[in-house]
Enzyme design. Structure first.
Site, PDB file in Angstrom:
ATOM      1  N   ASN A   1       0.787  -1.378  -0.016  1.00 18.36           N
ATOM      2  CA  ASN A   1       0.103   0.051   0.177  1.00 18.36           C
ATOM      3  C   ASN A   1       1.001   1.120  -0.026  1.00 18.36           C
ATOM      4  O   ASN A   1       1.359   1.467   0.959  1.00 18.36           O
ATOM      5  CB  ASN A   1      -0.809  -0.003   1.326  1.00 18.36           C
ATOM      6  CG  ASN A   1      -1.799   1.263   1.442  1.00 18.36           C
ATOM      7  OD1 ASN A   1      -1.741   2.138   0.367  1.00 18.36           O
ATOM      8  ND2 ASN A   1      -2.499   1.329   2.636  1.00 18.36           N
TER       9      ASN A   1
ATOM     10  N   LYS B   1      -0.152   4.275  -0.284  1.00 13.01           N
ATOM     11  CA  LYS B   1      -0.718   5.440   0.189  1.00 13.01           C
ATOM     12  C   LYS B   1      -0.236   6.863  -0.892  1.00 13.01           C
ATOM     13  O   LYS B   1      -0.292   6.328  -2.183  1.00 13.01           O
ATOM     14  CB  LYS B   1      -0.131   5.842   1.642  1.00 13.01           C
ATOM     15  CG  LYS B   1      -0.214   4.598   2.437  1.00 13.01           C
ATOM     16  CD  LYS B   1      -0.242   4.876   3.978  1.00 13.01           C
ATOM     17  CE  LYS B   1      -0.100   3.613   4.724  1.00 13.01           C
ATOM     18  NZ  LYS B   1      -0.477   3.657   6.103  1.00 13.01           N
TER      19      LYS B   1
ATOM     20  N   HIS C   1     -10.023   1.695   4.734  1.00 12.88           N
ATOM     21  CA  HIS C   1      -8.485   1.956   5.137  1.00 12.88           C
ATOM     22  C   HIS C   1      -8.997   2.980   6.356  1.00 12.88           C
ATOM     23  O   HIS C   1      -9.789   4.034   6.168  1.00 12.88           O
ATOM     24  CB  HIS C   1      -7.592   2.320   4.348  1.00 12.88           C
ATOM     25  CG  HIS C   1      -6.268   2.375   4.833  1.00 12.88           C
ATOM     26  ND1 HIS C   1      -5.986   3.280   6.050  1.00 12.88           N
ATOM     27  CD2 HIS C   1      -5.260   1.642   4.672  1.00 12.88           C
ATOM     28  CE1 HIS C   1      -4.666   2.788   6.253  1.00 12.88           C
ATOM     29  NE2 HIS C   1      -4.319   1.717   5.740  1.00 12.88           N
TER      30      HIS C   1
ATOM     31  N   GLU D   1      -7.401   5.299   7.401  1.00 11.36           N
ATOM     32  CA  GLU D   1      -6.962   6.537   6.844  1.00 11.36           C
ATOM     33  C   GLU D   1      -8.311   7.255   6.512  1.00 11.36           C
ATOM     34  O   GLU D   1      -8.417   8.585   6.512  1.00 11.36           O
ATOM     35  CB  GLU D   1      -5.663   6.612   6.278  1.00 11.36           C
ATOM     36  CG  GLU D   1      -4.561   6.584   6.931  1.00 11.36           C
ATOM     37  CD  GLU D   1      -3.343   5.934   6.289  1.00 11.36           C
ATOM     38  OE1 GLU D   1      -3.329   5.747   5.145  1.00 11.36           O
ATOM     39  OE2 GLU D   1      -2.343   5.489   7.098  1.00 11.36           O
TER      40      GLU D   1
ATOM     41  N   GLU E   1      -6.250  -4.404  10.465  1.00 15.06           N
ATOM     42  CA  GLU E   1      -5.238  -3.553  10.804  1.00 15.06           C
ATOM     43  C   GLU E   1      -5.545  -2.607  11.913  1.00 15.06           C
ATOM     44  O   GLU E   1      -6.318  -1.763  11.882  1.00 15.06           O
ATOM     45  CB  GLU E   1      -4.990  -2.641   9.524  1.00 15.06           C
ATOM     46  CG  GLU E   1      -4.643  -3.125   8.309  1.00 15.06           C
ATOM     47  CD  GLU E   1      -3.812  -2.079   7.243  1.00 15.06           C
ATOM     48  OE1 GLU E   1      -2.877  -2.373   6.811  1.00 15.06           O
ATOM     49  OE2 GLU E   1      -4.599  -1.068   7.005  1.00 15.06           O
TER      50      GLU E   1
ATOM     51  N   GLY F   1       1.909   2.404  10.913  1.00 18.31           N
ATOM     52  CA  GLY F   1       2.859   3.322  11.106  1.00 18.31           C
ATOM     53  C   GLY F   1       3.503   3.637  12.514  1.00 18.31           C
ATOM     54  O   GLY F   1       4.390   4.666  12.496  1.00 18.31           O
TER      55      GLY F   1
ATOM     56  N   SER G   1       2.703  -1.847  10.426  1.00 14.97           N
ATOM     57  CA  SER G   1       3.986  -1.795  10.689  1.00 14.97           C
ATOM     58  C   SER G   1       4.911  -3.098  10.531  1.00 14.97           C
ATOM     59  O   SER G   1       5.943  -3.479  11.321  1.00 14.97           O
ATOM     60  CB  SER G   1       4.104  -1.467  12.267  1.00 14.97           C
ATOM     61  OG  SER G   1       3.877  -0.024  12.630  1.00 14.97           O
TER      62      SER G   1
END
Ligand code: PGA
Length: 246
Positions: free
Chosen positions: A11, A13, A99, A101, A168, A174, A207
């Site tokens: 991914n 991003k 996702h 985000e 996730e 991250g 991560s």
């Protein structure tokens, strides 16, 4: 070490430009080698690069996906968006939906459900992201949150064979922190138990890197990984795949 068929989803991003294409040569070479054994690599670059990636991967087995889509299957006045047919048209086979985000920006379970339906109709495979926040984890709400995300996200979808779940935990994305192996094993089991179909694939994301993959690969109910930061570096991405099998 595992001998299972595994999926490795990169991914990217909002990173990457045309010069990033050169970094893919190593991965293409690797994808054709025996080292990959039983597994599939999938790249989800930003929309601006899907078409170029598609051309680049023409003679190899690497899959391509979008990172999100509009919920409408029709063309229309939606400035700044693309729908699943448009993704498919430029070479995508997959799309990431839900996702965190995007959930953080207000994408609801209901909207995610519409997007998934639209993607399946366009014959894209869906990488459906679910996961709890740190606050929800602290309040011991992980399972109830995952249940709700799955229930509403997959409402009225009978055939789930083209859906991959990606667990996730938001706090792991991250952050350099991954769940404890015993917790991850239990959570993936919990997710799989929600499905009658035993072949439902569950990926882990958050991560993942060449160091912690040696622990993650031991969790035997995981079917692959959704990899953000580390996937932008070809060497790290290849290392993750290699170490999963050795
Ligand atoms: P990360 O991202 O590997 O950088 O934590 C994973 C993701 O957001 O899909």
């Amino acid at each position: 070490m595992t001998n299972k068929y595994m999926y490795f989803v990169a991914n990217w991003k909002m990173y990457g430009n045309l010069s990033s294409l050169n970094t893919l040569d190593k991965v293409i070479k690797f994808s054709k080698s025996k080292e990959i054994k039983r597994g599939r690599l999938i790249y989800c670059p930003p929309n601006t690069l899907i078409s170029s990636f598609s051309k680049k991967f023409r003679n190899c087995q690497i899959g391509i996906g979008g990172q999100n889509c509009h919920e409408s299957k029709n063309y229309g006045a939606h400035t700044g968006f693309v729908n699943c047919h448009m993704l498919k048209n430029i070479g995508a086979h997959f799309v990431i939906i839900g996702h965190s985000e995007n959930r953080e920006k207000g994408e609801s379970d209901k909207l995610i459900n519409q997007k998934i339906k639209s993607a399946l109709e366009a014959k894209l495979k869906v990488i459906f992201c679910i996961g709890e926040t740190l606050n929800e984890k602290r309040k011991k709400k992980t399972y109830s949150i995952l249940s709700k995300q799955i229930k509403t996200g997959l409402k009225n979808i009978k055939n789930k064979s083209n859906i991959f779940l990606a667990y996730e935990p938001v706090w792991a994305i991250g952050s350099g922190i991954i769940p404890k192996p015993q917790d991850l094993l239990k959570t993936v089991k919990f997710i799989k138990n929600k499905f009658k179909d035993r072949s439902t694939k569950v990926l882990y994301g958050g991560s993942v890197n060449p160091q912690n993959i040696t622990n993650l690969r031991e969790i035997n109910n995981i079917d692959g990984f959704l990899i953000g930061g580390a996937s932008q570096n070809a060497k790290k991405f290849i290392d993750i795949v290699k170490k999963t099998y050795t």
